[in-house]
Design a protein around this motif. Sequence first.
Motif, PDB file in Angstrom:
ATOM      1  N   THR A   1       1.300  -1.011   0.142  1.00 22.85           N
ATOM      2  CA  THR A   1       0.006   0.190   0.129  1.00 22.85           C
ATOM      3  C   THR A   1       0.573   1.391   0.204  1.00 22.85           C
ATOM      4  N   SER A   2       1.978   1.963   1.069  1.00 24.44           N
ATOM      5  CA  SER A   2       3.071   2.508   0.953  1.00 24.44           C
ATOM      6  C   SER A   2       3.505   2.960  -0.453  1.00 24.44           C
ATOM      7  N   ARG A   3       3.258   2.342  -1.786  1.00 27.57           N
ATOM      8  CA  ARG A   3       4.230   2.575  -3.637  1.00 27.57           C
ATOM      9  C   ARG A   3       3.042   3.485  -4.011  1.00 27.57           C
ATOM     10  N   ALA A   4       1.773   3.409  -2.834  1.00 26.41           N
ATOM     11  CA  ALA A   4       0.555   4.590  -3.371  1.00 26.41           C
ATOM     12  C   ALA A   4       0.526   5.660  -2.577  1.00 26.41           C
ATOM     13  N   GLU A   5       0.414   7.057  -3.375  1.00 28.46           N
ATOM     14  CA  GLU A   5       1.001   8.518  -2.433  1.00 28.46           C
ATOM     15  C   GLU A   5      -0.976   8.250  -2.612  1.00 28.46           C
ATOM     16  N   TYR A   6      -2.600   8.008  -3.180  1.00 27.74           N
ATOM     17  CA  TYR A   6      -3.146   8.526  -3.176  1.00 27.74           C
ATOM     18  C   TYR A   6      -3.847   6.691  -1.960  1.00 27.74           C
ATOM     19  N   ARG A   7      -3.565   6.571  -0.987  1.00 23.41           N
ATOM     20  CA  ARG A   7      -3.560   5.525  -0.769  1.00 23.41           C
ATOM     21  C   ARG A   7      -5.638   5.185  -0.246  1.00 23.41           C
ATOM     22  N   LEU A   8      -6.100   6.452  -0.019  1.00 26.26           N
ATOM     23  CA  LEU A   8      -7.959   6.540   0.440  1.00 26.26           C
ATOM     24  C   LEU A   8      -8.281   6.143  -0.385  1.00 26.26           C
ATOM     25  N   LEU A   9      -7.512   7.114  -1.805  1.00 26.82           N
ATOM     26  CA  LEU A   9      -8.555   6.764  -2.487  1.00 26.82           C
ATOM     27  C   LEU A   9      -8.724   5.639  -3.481  1.00 26.82           C
ATOM     28  N   LEU A  10      -7.922   4.375  -3.052  1.00 30.05           N
ATOM     29  CA  LEU A  10      -7.375   3.326  -3.677  1.00 30.05           C
ATOM     30  C   LEU A  10      -7.556   1.913  -2.584  1.00 30.05           C
TER      31      LEU A  10
ATOM     32  N   ALA B   1     -23.190  -0.922   1.671  1.00 25.40           N
ATOM     33  CA  ALA B   1     -22.739   0.425   3.073  1.00 25.40           C
ATOM     34  C   ALA B   1     -21.647   0.893   3.664  1.00 25.40           C
ATOM     35  N   ALA B   2     -20.598  -0.107   3.263  1.00 24.62           N
ATOM     36  CA  ALA B   2     -19.162  -0.019   3.172  1.00 24.62           C
ATOM     37  C   ALA B   2     -18.904   1.387   3.372  1.00 24.62           C
ATOM     38  N   TRP B   3     -19.371   1.563   1.957  1.00 27.63           N
ATOM     39  CA  TRP B   3     -18.223   2.675   0.772  1.00 27.63           C
ATOM     40  C   TRP B   3     -19.268   4.190   1.604  1.00 27.63           C
ATOM     41  N   ALA B   4     -20.109   3.651   1.934  1.00 26.80           N
ATOM     42  CA  ALA B   4     -20.919   4.922   1.937  1.00 26.80           C
ATOM     43  C   ALA B   4     -19.875   5.168   3.635  1.00 26.80           C
ATOM     44  N   ASP B   5     -20.099   4.371   4.235  1.00 25.48           N
ATOM     45  CA  ASP B   5     -19.666   4.828   5.671  1.00 25.48           C
ATOM     46  C   ASP B   5     -18.257   5.506   5.734  1.00 25.48           C
ATOM     47  N   ILE B   6     -16.923   4.306   4.955  1.00 27.15           N
ATOM     48  CA  ILE B   6     -15.658   5.404   4.092  1.00 27.15           C
ATOM     49  C   ILE B   6     -15.832   6.583   3.983  1.00 27.15           C
ATOM     50  N   GLU B   7     -16.734   6.782   3.347  1.00 26.36           N
ATOM     51  CA  GLU B   7     -16.837   8.250   2.277  1.00 26.36           C
ATOM     52  C   GLU B   7     -17.181   9.444   3.528  1.00 26.36           C
ATOM     53  N   PHE B   8     -17.854   8.555   4.933  1.00 25.27           N
ATOM     54  CA  PHE B   8     -18.326   9.421   5.630  1.00 25.27           C
ATOM     55  C   PHE B   8     -17.158   9.681   6.460  1.00 25.27           C
ATOM     56  N   LYS B   9     -16.884   9.069   6.869  1.00 27.91           N
ATOM     57  CA  LYS B   9     -15.814   8.519   8.423  1.00 27.91           C
ATOM     58  C   LYS B   9     -14.213   9.572   7.549  1.00 27.91           C
ATOM     59  N   TYR B  10     -13.786   9.005   6.801  1.00 30.52           N
ATOM     60  CA  TYR B  10     -12.673  10.108   6.122  1.00 30.52           C
ATOM     61  C   TYR B  10     -13.392  11.578   4.998  1.00 30.52           C
TER      62      TYR B  10
ATOM     63  N   LEU C   1     -10.280  12.045   2.233  1.00 29.22           N
ATOM     64  CA  LEU C   1     -10.183  11.829   1.063  1.00 29.22           C
ATOM     65  C   LEU C   1     -10.244  13.205   0.217  1.00 29.22           C
ATOM     66  N   SER C   2     -10.752  14.573   0.634  1.00 30.72           N
ATOM     67  CA  SER C   2     -11.631  15.512  -0.540  1.00 30.72           C
ATOM     68  C   SER C   2      -9.648  16.151  -0.528  1.00 30.72           C
ATOM     69  N   ARG C   3      -8.744  16.127   0.677  1.00 37.12           N
ATOM     70  CA  ARG C   3      -7.593  16.670   0.234  1.00 37.12           C
ATOM     71  C   ARG C   3      -7.002  15.485  -0.428  1.00 37.12           C
TER      72      ARG C   3
END
Length: 617
Positions: A426-435, A531-540, A544-546
Amino acid sequence: MDKYDVIVIGGGHAGAEAAALSARSGVRTLLVTQQLESIGQMSCNPAIGGIAKGTVAREVDALGGIMGRATDQASIQFRMLNRSKGPAVWSPRAQCDRALYRRAVRSLLERQSDLEFLQATVSGLKWNGSRVAGIVLQDGSVIPSGAVILTAGTFLRGRIHLGAETSIAAGRAGEPPSVELSQAIQSQGLTTKRFKTGTPPRIDGRSAELHRLTRQNGEGPSHFSFYETASPLPQLPCYLTYAGSAVKEIIQRHLLESALYGGVISGRGPRYCPSVEDKIVKFPEAQRHQVFLEPEGLDTSEMYVNGLSTSLPRAVQLEFLRQVPGLERVHMTRPGYAIEYDYFPPTQLDHSLQVKDMPGLFMAGQVNGTTGYEEAAGQGAVAGINAALSVKGVDSVLFRRDEAFLGVLVDDLVTRGVDEPYRLFTSRAEYRLLLRQDNALRRLLPKAEGLGLLSESELRLAHRRLEQEERAMAVGREVAICPAVANPILSAAGGNSITEPTRASVLAKRPGVSLAELLSGLGISVDHEVAAWADIEFKYEGYLSREREDVERLAKLDGFEIPSELPYSEINALSFEAREKLAAIRPVTLAQASRVPGVSPSDLQSLVTVVLRHRGL
Ligand code: FAD
């Protein structure tokens, strides 16, 4: 001989995806492999997924590939790794029945229209100038094609080592190497280098005292594929034991008898998947090393000894195995071994995985210096799609680093190259939360749909899933939850209670509180995975927007194109190292140039000036 649009050489994990996605692109495809029975063979551990790799398997599935479906048909233990950490690093992993996995890959491929099979050994390529025009078989016959994808794995001049004394020419245990093909491609001017990898011994589980070991159960059947539901198989446990000081002492005593330390192996091995010899030499202070006994399948007692990969002689392997708690009377069914093979440094490729200056020749998998089934499958998917586009005369499709792990993988390979077998983290990706593994379908469906890779029914399923996720998000934003319903859920997660009705989307931001649970408190039932996708979008939301803002900022660098004919050797404003590296890689954008090792910020500044001048600005 018939002419094909695309020929895929090799039926491993890269070859299977390359063939599937080339055929799904609607071009006539031939898969040529040395043994049809070994299509989909797992050369090493019988498991798919894991950190970052599980996300790649889901990305390949989202594009219409076969790895996820085959895994679901063969899965005998499923776990979501890293659940205790953030969702960016959650990774599905499935222990598979080795034989069922192989069978599933083959039957999924055989279901595919526009795909034919041939059992043969390819000994060379047919050329039309610098363009590839087909393949040459060992019997001298030629099969013409518009493009060729090479996915020959560890077979190119493969050599197995079992101790310093025994070395056998082989592609993997029991299969011959591919010698002529490697030489034929090299003679066209491509550079080859050597890497090595290894595998541990296998044991008869009946001879192990498993009841004394720590049993590790899975989470129960789950799935990788977005498109197909396989019937769940019985689930089997793994067992945890360890290699302690007695094992260490034996290995130290016999170290020079190992192929690795006896001086017979020159190729570099994977740093993150070291042999037990390596672990003992490099971490002398470690008291013990974990060993997982993993089932090989439902109808066999054979087990895979994960953690004890070795190149020591057979007798030494048995000696140290019997020092592992629970294995004192073990019967070893197959010894571990190391294998050395040729690979082609991947900086010779462009982002479509086509060899620069050799149109029509694509490469994917272990031949590009990677290790791992998922890394191979991901590259196979990229090469399969692009080889099909090339014969249609359409521009290639590239995956961005912020769009898919596939993009990170390919860009790392072609821009940075490899100096040891490459595997994903995972550390190879700079946008880990998006991927993430949960949003692979959302990220890649537009591409899969645009390229025509999915059937009508797959498209219907995919769109329905995304709509359900969006509905879950909309409901989460709309409904307010009263304290009586919310507080038991909040206190179970260790949080403060509320006194006023509060929106589910606000409460779901709290750690340990799931949107699905909150909605079910109101009698609204939503599938946990949806629901997991929506959950993560709320939590982070903030993070995510950064990340999305960073992506937009970088898109400017990505939009700054660099002409391929730039005469780097004459650009004195660049450092000598930058001139050399840029000339070899020929980056296509400023963003890619910024990732080439040895290119400094001041080199980039000079490059911008030169490119603007080149454009007459
Ligand atoms: P492969 O799966 O090797 O498939 C190559 C295919 O090409 C085969 O079907 C072969 O028959 C065919 N082929 C080759 N030459 C020709 C020819 N001339 N004509 C026709 N067909 C040809 N990965 C890990 O992640 N961790 C590990 O610990 C690990 N250990 C390994 C240990 C060993 C001993 C081996 C052999 C592999 C190991 N791997 C490991 C690597 C993993 O198996 C590979 O990364 C993965 O299988 C690569 O997939 P691939 O499709 O590139 O090649």
